[in-house]
Structure formats: C-alpha cells, structure tokens
Design an enzyme around this catalytic site. Structure first.
Site, PDB file in Angstrom:
ATOM      1  CE  LYS A  77      -4.221  -1.660   2.245  1.00  0.00           C
ATOM      2  NZ  LYS A  77      -5.146  -1.412   3.368  1.00  0.00           N
ATOM      3  CE  LYS A 118      -8.719 -10.483  -1.911  1.00  0.00           C
ATOM      4  NZ  LYS A 118      -8.450 -10.443  -0.488  1.00  0.00           N
ATOM      5  CE  LYS A 170     -14.686  -3.296   0.088  1.00  0.00           C
ATOM      6  NZ  LYS A 170     -14.792  -2.908   1.491  1.00  0.00           N
TER       7      LYS A 170
END
Ligand code: TRP
Length: 336
Positions: free
Chosen positions: A113, A199, A202
């Site tokens: 991230k 994956k 969102k």
C-alpha cells in the site's frame, strides 16, 4: 462451556463485491450459530488512506445494512461500528507503545500500500495492523476468520498479545487472549473479471473488474458479457494457463451452490457464449434476495439505527472490561 467468540470486520470503502461476500461474509453467516459473533464496520481503518468525508457515514451504514441483508442474524451476532467505541483507539495507543516498529515495517500489505500511496504515506497506514489487533483483542476473540491477505496481520496480533502477556502478566497470566485463525476448507478467493490472476478488489479502478452486491441485473449482465476469457474450446478448472476460466467456473460453482465436480461436468463442453449468460443469470438470482433485504433495511432507518445502537452497547461493555484489565496491568491509576 460457552460458545467460542468470533470477531471480524470489513472496511466501509464503497460497495461490497462478490469477493467480500463469497470469500468472507457468506462464511460468517454459515458458521454463525456455532459461535458468539462480533462483526464490526471498521471505519477507523478507512482513513488510513485518503478517504471521502462526504460518503464515509453513508458507506458505513451501507456495510452494516449489507451484513443484515446477507443473513447476519442478531440472535447469534452483534453488529457495530468501530469508531462508535473509543476503546478501539485507546487500546491501539497502548499497544503501539509495546509494538516494535520493525514488526510493522515488515508487513507485506503495508509495503504494497505504501508503494501505491507514493509520497503520502500516513503513520496510520503503518499502524493499521495494531488497530486491527486492538479490534480482535478487545473482544477476547477465540477465532478470527481470515483470508490469505490478512493472515500476517493475525500473526502479528498474536505476537502483540503474547508480548503484552509476557511483559505485564503475573506469571503466565493471559491478560490478552491469543486468537486463532478460522480457516474454511473451501476457501473462496474470487479474482478480478478483467484479470484472472488478480484478486477482485474495491481499489481496482475498473468497475468492470468486479460485481458489486448492489449492482443492477443489467450491470451484472454487462460485466459478465465483457469479462476476460480465452479462445480455448471447452471449459475446465484444471488448465493452469487459463486463470480466467478457473475463476469464472469457481464463481459459478459458489453462486449456484454446486460442487466443482458438478460444474466441471456441466460445463465441460460449453463455449463462453453459452456459459456467460448462465453465469450472469446465476449471479443475478443469487443477489436478488440480498438486494431486496438490503432495500427493506435501508427503508427503515430507525431499525438500522437501533441495531447499531444495541450493538454498540453490547460490544462496548465487553471492550471496556478488556481495556480496564489492560490499563490495570500497565499500572495506570483509576480515573476518579
Ligand atoms: N484488515 C481487515 C481487511 O482489510 C479488516 C479488519 C479490521 C479486520 N479489523 C479486523 C478483520 C479485525 C478481522 C478482524 O480485511
């Protein structure tokens, strides 16, 4: 002996998708009567990356309503909002002070991230797993349902609890309960519709990559129609060079409630032209009752508020007991 306690949470970042449902919430629902469950909407985690203040509250309510719509049953489960219970933030601080910073710098999700975030990496993003540890430890959770991507965070939670007990417990006293993972045998890892090796997420910029639980039938049909496939004839689970085929067949099996063997037999001779409408139809039918219940919950705001209010009361009582145990062990004076 009482039931074991389970705790889990989902972030209120926009709409939940089939990956969240089939990989997590569906399992919570199926196992819930065996456990005493606490399910939270982790809105404090939502601000570890830049967030939208205009939608945070609404997104939080949406996720809580989706928990109910997906079948979380208040006879077995408590639903609450993380930020409504100050103990989460407070325990995070206390645990921060005994968590070596290099444990956090080693977290894979942080590293990934942080790269995406570029210049703007907050202290909160680094601290994210300590907040998650506080979520779990406050409730003396025995079990935490975790997917592959959260295993390392649960391991860290166990390490933090063990360190706390070692440093501040009197002789092997377990002040913080060490949680175990709850891993389902039929693990569902749903991949993106536009790339079968990634994956469903969102944060993928393409809406076409995921089916949201609240997508209209038309949107679902369109996304399935445009999802990535290949040009091989016949459909099978077994070809490692066909990640999309594997993912879409697996998705169909989960949505239809069929075994892999049944799906392999049913679809062996199909082409994509026959399979895609079948998948779309199955997804639409499976989501329909969830969408109807969601709408009913959202139309009764007072009900949803009462669920979250009593959830908070119940959760807060448990959390505050743990927090005082921790503060006693650390040597704090009692508030007067
Ligand atoms: N980090 C989890 C995720 O992104 C969400 C989460 C926060 C969580 N607190 C938790 C999950 C406690 C389980 C238990 O999926």
């Amino acid at each position: 002996m009482g039931k074991q306690r389970v705790l889990s949470g989902v972030q209120p970042t926009g709409n939940l998708h089939l990956g969240n449902y089939l990989g997590a919430i569906r399992n919570w629902v199926e196992g819930q009567s065996q456990y005493d469950n606490f399910f939270c909407v982790v809105d404090l985690h939502a601000i570890t990356v830049p967030h939208n203040r205009a939608t945070l509250a609404a997104d939080t309510y949406t996720v809580a309503a989706l928990y109910l719509a997906c079948g979380i049953d208040l006879d077995h489960s408590t639903i609450f909002v993380q930020s409504h219970i100050p103990a989460h933030s407070e325990l995070t601080w206390l645990l921060n002070c005994l968590t070596p910073i290099n444990w956090l710098e080693d977290m894979i999700q942080f590293k990934e991230k942080a790269v995406k975030q570029g210049e703007n990496v907050s202290t909160g993003l680094l601290d994210y797993p300590v907040l998650m540890a506080a979520d779990i430890l406050l409730y003396d959770a025995d079990r935490v349902p975790v997917g592959e991507d959260q295993k390392q965070h649960l391991e860290l939670t166990r390490d933090i609890a063990a360190r706390f007990n070692h440093l501040f417990g009197q002789k092997d006293e377990e002040i913080l309960k060490i949680p175990e993972p709850l891993i389902r045998t039929e693990g569902a890892r749903i991949m993106s519709l536009t790339d079968g090796t990634r994956k469903m997420s969102k944060s993928d910029p393409s809406e076409l990559s995921r089916i949201n639980l609240l997508d209209s039938p038309d949107a679902i049909a369109k996304k399935v129609k445009r999802c990535k496939t290949d040009s091989v004839r016949g459909l099978s689970f077994d070809d490692p060079d066909r990640p999309e085929c594997h993912n879409l067949l697996g998705l169909y099996a989960l949505l239809a409630g069929k075994t892999k063997a049944e799906v392999a037999a049913e679809c062996a001779d199909m082409g994509w032209g026959q399979f895609k409408p079948l998948l779309a139809e199955t997804a639409i039918e499976r989501l329909k009752p969830i969408q109807e219940r969601y709408k009913a919950v959202m139309d009764d705001r007072g009900y949803l508020e009462s669920v979250l209010r009593s959830g908070r009361e119940k959760a807060e009582a448990v959390a505050n007991r743990t927090l005082s145990r921790v503060k006693d062990a650390l040597g704090y004076s009692k508030p007067l």
